[in-house]
Design a protein around this motif. Structure first.
Motif, PDB file in Angstrom:
ATOM      1  N   GLU A   2      13.311 -30.629  -9.189  1.00 19.78           N
ATOM      2  CA  GLU A   2      12.968 -30.158 -10.401  1.00 19.78           C
ATOM      3  C   GLU A   2      12.792 -28.670 -10.561  1.00 19.78           C
ATOM      4  N   ALA A   3      13.333 -28.060 -11.422  1.00 22.53           N
ATOM      5  CA  ALA A   3      13.535 -26.440 -11.528  1.00 22.53           C
ATOM      6  C   ALA A   3      12.068 -26.055 -11.775  1.00 22.53           C
ATOM      7  N   CYS A   4      11.766 -24.771 -11.230  1.00 23.42           N
ATOM      8  CA  CYS A   4      10.312 -24.360 -11.508  1.00 23.42           C
ATOM      9  C   CYS A   4      10.367 -23.599 -13.174  1.00 23.42           C
ATOM     10  N   HIS A   5       9.276 -23.551 -13.354  1.00 22.16           N
ATOM     11  CA  HIS A   5       9.033 -23.164 -14.733  1.00 22.16           C
ATOM     12  C   HIS A   5       8.049 -22.115 -14.556  1.00 22.16           C
ATOM     13  N   ARG A   6       8.242 -21.153 -13.942  1.00 21.53           N
ATOM     14  CA  ARG A   6       7.064 -20.095 -13.796  1.00 21.53           C
ATOM     15  C   ARG A   6       5.822 -20.561 -13.069  1.00 21.53           C
ATOM     16  N   LYS A   7       5.444 -21.826 -13.512  1.00 23.30           N
ATOM     17  CA  LYS A   7       4.365 -22.107 -13.132  1.00 23.30           C
ATOM     18  C   LYS A   7       4.481 -23.892 -12.918  1.00 23.30           C
ATOM     19  N   TYR A  43      20.143 -21.172 -13.369  1.00 25.21           N
ATOM     20  CA  TYR A  43      19.109 -20.712 -12.336  1.00 25.21           C
ATOM     21  C   TYR A  43      19.230 -19.360 -12.354  1.00 25.21           C
ATOM     22  N   ASP A  44      18.009 -19.040 -12.191  1.00 29.07           N
ATOM     23  CA  ASP A  44      17.975 -17.260 -11.871  1.00 29.07           C
ATOM     24  C   ASP A  44      17.183 -17.008 -10.665  1.00 29.07           C
ATOM     25  N   GLY A  45      17.776 -17.438  -9.650  1.00 31.52           N
ATOM     26  CA  GLY A  45      16.844 -17.259  -8.146  1.00 31.52           C
ATOM     27  C   GLY A  45      16.317 -18.371  -7.746  1.00 31.52           C
ATOM     28  N   TYR A  46      15.530 -18.254  -6.665  1.00 35.92           N
ATOM     29  CA  TYR A  46      15.049 -19.291  -6.015  1.00 35.92           C
ATOM     30  C   TYR A  46      13.401 -19.189  -5.622  1.00 35.92           C
ATOM     31  N   CYS A  52      11.959 -24.671  -5.333  1.00 35.49           N
ATOM     32  CA  CYS A  52      12.950 -25.000  -5.938  1.00 35.49           C
ATOM     33  C   CYS A  52      13.425 -23.992  -6.825  1.00 35.49           C
ATOM     34  N   PRO A  53      14.812 -24.258  -7.332  1.00 39.67           N
ATOM     35  CA  PRO A  53      15.488 -22.924  -8.395  1.00 39.67           C
ATOM     36  C   PRO A  53      14.510 -22.804  -9.324  1.00 39.67           C
ATOM     37  N   ILE A  54      14.584 -21.553  -9.897  1.00 40.87           N
ATOM     38  CA  ILE A  54      13.959 -20.958 -11.012  1.00 40.87           C
ATOM     39  C   ILE A  54      14.816 -21.049 -12.052  1.00 40.87           C
ATOM     40  N   LEU A  55      14.210 -21.523 -13.148  1.00 40.33           N
ATOM     41  CA  LEU A  55      15.090 -21.931 -14.460  1.00 40.33           C
ATOM     42  C   LEU A  55      15.493 -20.742 -15.360  1.00 40.33           C
TER      43      LEU A  55
END
Ligand code: DAT
Length: 171
Positions: A2-7, A43-46, A52-55
């Motif tokens: 799952e991509a991270c969503h800041r939190k 994605y914008d980084g990890y 997980c990758p950052i959305l």
């Protein structure tokens, strides 16, 4: 993954199950934002901590804009504060009891940290608060998602709402 969503979000509450079943019974389109991001590598980084990758939220919004303006789309994601408010007529936040959720996530093979973060998130109702902060209170609804009967009830309830909405908006 799952991509991270800041939190941390709350995967495992049954969003995909509900979204897909609803789409097939209503004829609406179903969009899974996690899948969309993976396919387009939006994605914008990890995030090392959450593994997980950052959305890339802006690119996700750009990617969805055309079909969202057309309407008739069910969007499945565990966060909602970065979508334009005008996109949605109704927002549902699924709620699963902690004990039930723990078992579902454990089955998925989540590590202890990810388990703890996700459960914690559910406890504090972070996502419900986020939805209330992002949309008009009257369009945000919490639905129970513990057992198969809940799924059936939720689908029937939402189908009724869709039917009414279509009636109200046809001239
Ligand atoms: P999400 O998309 O929120 O990550 P999912 O739809 O993949 O969740 O569901 C996670 C698991 O829980 C999956 O094995 C199906 C099951 N499930 C979903 N909704 C349920 C319900 N109302 N009752 C029992 N199990 C459910």
């Amino acid at each position: 993954m799952e991509a991270c969503h800041r939190k941390p979000g709350t995967p495992g509450v049954g969003k995909t199950t509900l979204g897909k079943e609803l789409a097939s019974r209503s004829g609406l389109k179903y969009v899974n934002v996690g899948d969309l991001a993976r396919e387009g590598q939006l994605y914008d980084g990890y995030d090392e901590e959450y593994d997980c990758p950052i959305l890339d939220e802006d690119r996700v919004v750009d990617e969805l804009e055309n079909q969202m303006s057309e309407g008739g789309v069910i969007v499945d994601y565990h966060g909602c504060d970065f979508f334009p408010e005008r996109w949605f007529h109704i927002v549902f936040v699924l709620k699963t009891d902690n004990s039930v959720l723990y078992n579902r996530l454990e089955t998925r093979g989540y590590n202890q940290k990810k388990l703890k973060d996700n459960i914690q998130c559910e406890i504090f109702q972070v996502l419900y608060e986020e939805a209330l902060g992002s949309y008009k209170e009257e369009i945000v609804h919490q639905l129970p998602s513990n057992k198969p009967e809940d799924l059936e009830d939720n689908i029937n309830q939402i189908l009724k709402w869709i039917e009414q909405w279509v009636k109200d908006h046809s001239s």
